[in-house]
Design an enzyme around this catalytic site. Structure first.
Site, PDB file in Angstrom:
ATOM      1  N   TRP A  37      -5.018   1.638  10.646  1.00 57.17           N
ATOM      2  CA  TRP A  37      -5.182   1.512   9.196  1.00 57.17           C
ATOM      3  C   TRP A  37      -4.912   0.078   8.745  1.00 57.17           C
ATOM      4  O   TRP A  37      -5.510  -0.399   7.780  1.00 57.17           O
ATOM      5  CB  TRP A  37      -4.269   2.509   8.478  1.00 57.17           C
ATOM      6  N   GLU A  69     -11.511   5.633   4.986  1.00 57.52           N
ATOM      7  CA  GLU A  69     -10.992   6.513   6.042  1.00 57.52           C
ATOM      8  C   GLU A  69     -12.050   6.731   7.125  1.00 57.52           C
ATOM      9  O   GLU A  69     -11.730   6.801   8.314  1.00 57.52           O
ATOM     10  CB  GLU A  69     -10.536   7.852   5.462  1.00 57.52           C
ATOM     11  N   TYR A  90       0.833  -1.206   0.000  1.00 63.19           N
ATOM     12  CA  TYR A  90       0.000   0.000   0.000  1.00 63.19           C
ATOM     13  C   TYR A  90       0.871   1.261   0.000  1.00 63.19           C
ATOM     14  O   TYR A  90       0.640   2.203  -0.769  1.00 63.19           O
ATOM     15  CB  TYR A  90      -0.922  -0.019   1.216  1.00 63.19           C
TER      16      TYR A  90
END
Length: 199
Positions: free
Chosen positions: A52, A44, A22
């Site tokens: 995350w 988000e 990522y």
């Protein structure tokens, strides 16, 4: 995409295979695709209060559960669909966050209609170009900025929810509206070089 150096130095948070991929391929890369921008809005918002990494692990589950992040389909979700999502162990089962995704899909479509694209709207908060920072340490990286404050305020006026300033700043980092790779990270110079080539 520029080739990866033999022994790349990365931002410290990229510590496992999923986050490394990522980090190397998406985070901080300027994104102007409405579909991807909407996906990051949903992810988000889901991440609020969580790591995350948790969201990255569930990303494909989200893609399957939320119709490949199609805002037109999500905007039509009814109470029954929301309940089925609440029973889906593959995503974050928070009713407020799920309801927010539906509301945000509606607001997203309205914003697209007004501006022609969500991209045109959202990138105005950085003047249409990435903000290039020069952080040497993770401790220097802010959680919010005046730009994210302004974005959050305006998005809320447009009916978006789960879109506080820290979520907005994380969105800006993810979509390349800001380059918050540390200066020692190999992606920092790659992204600056890419920007110069396109200038």
């Amino acid at each position: 995409m520029n080739s990866e150096p033999a022994n790349p130095i990365r931002c410290p948070w990229a510590g496992n295979d999923l986050s490394i991929r990522y980090h190397d391929e998406e985070w901080g890369t300027p994104n102007h695709d409405d579909a991807k921008l909407f996906e990051f809005l949903i992810l988000e918002g889901a991440q609020a209060g969580l790591s995350w990494d948790t969201i990255l692990k569930k990303r494909e589950n989200y893609r399957a559960a939320f119709d490949s992040f199609d805002p037109r389909k999500i905007a039509r979700y009814d109470r029954r669909k929301i309940q089925s999502l609440m029973n889906n162990a593959g995503i974050i089962r928070n009713r407020l966050k799920i309801a927010s995704a539906v509301q945000n899909a509606k607001a997203f479509l309205g914003t697209q209609e007004e501006f022609g694209s969500f991209d045109t709207y959202i990138w105005q908060f950085t003047g249409g170009a990435p903000v290039v920072n020069a952080w040497r340490s993770s401790k220097q990286v802010p959680a919010r900025t005046p730009e994210s404050d302004a974005m959050s305020k305006d998005l809320k006026k447009r009916g978006f929810s789960f879109i506080g300033t820290t979520i907005c700043y994380a969105f800006m980092q993810a979509t390349g509206m800001v380059n918050d790779h540390l200066t020692s990270c190999f992606r920092y110079s790659q992204l600056i070089s890419r920007k110069r080539q396109r200038a």
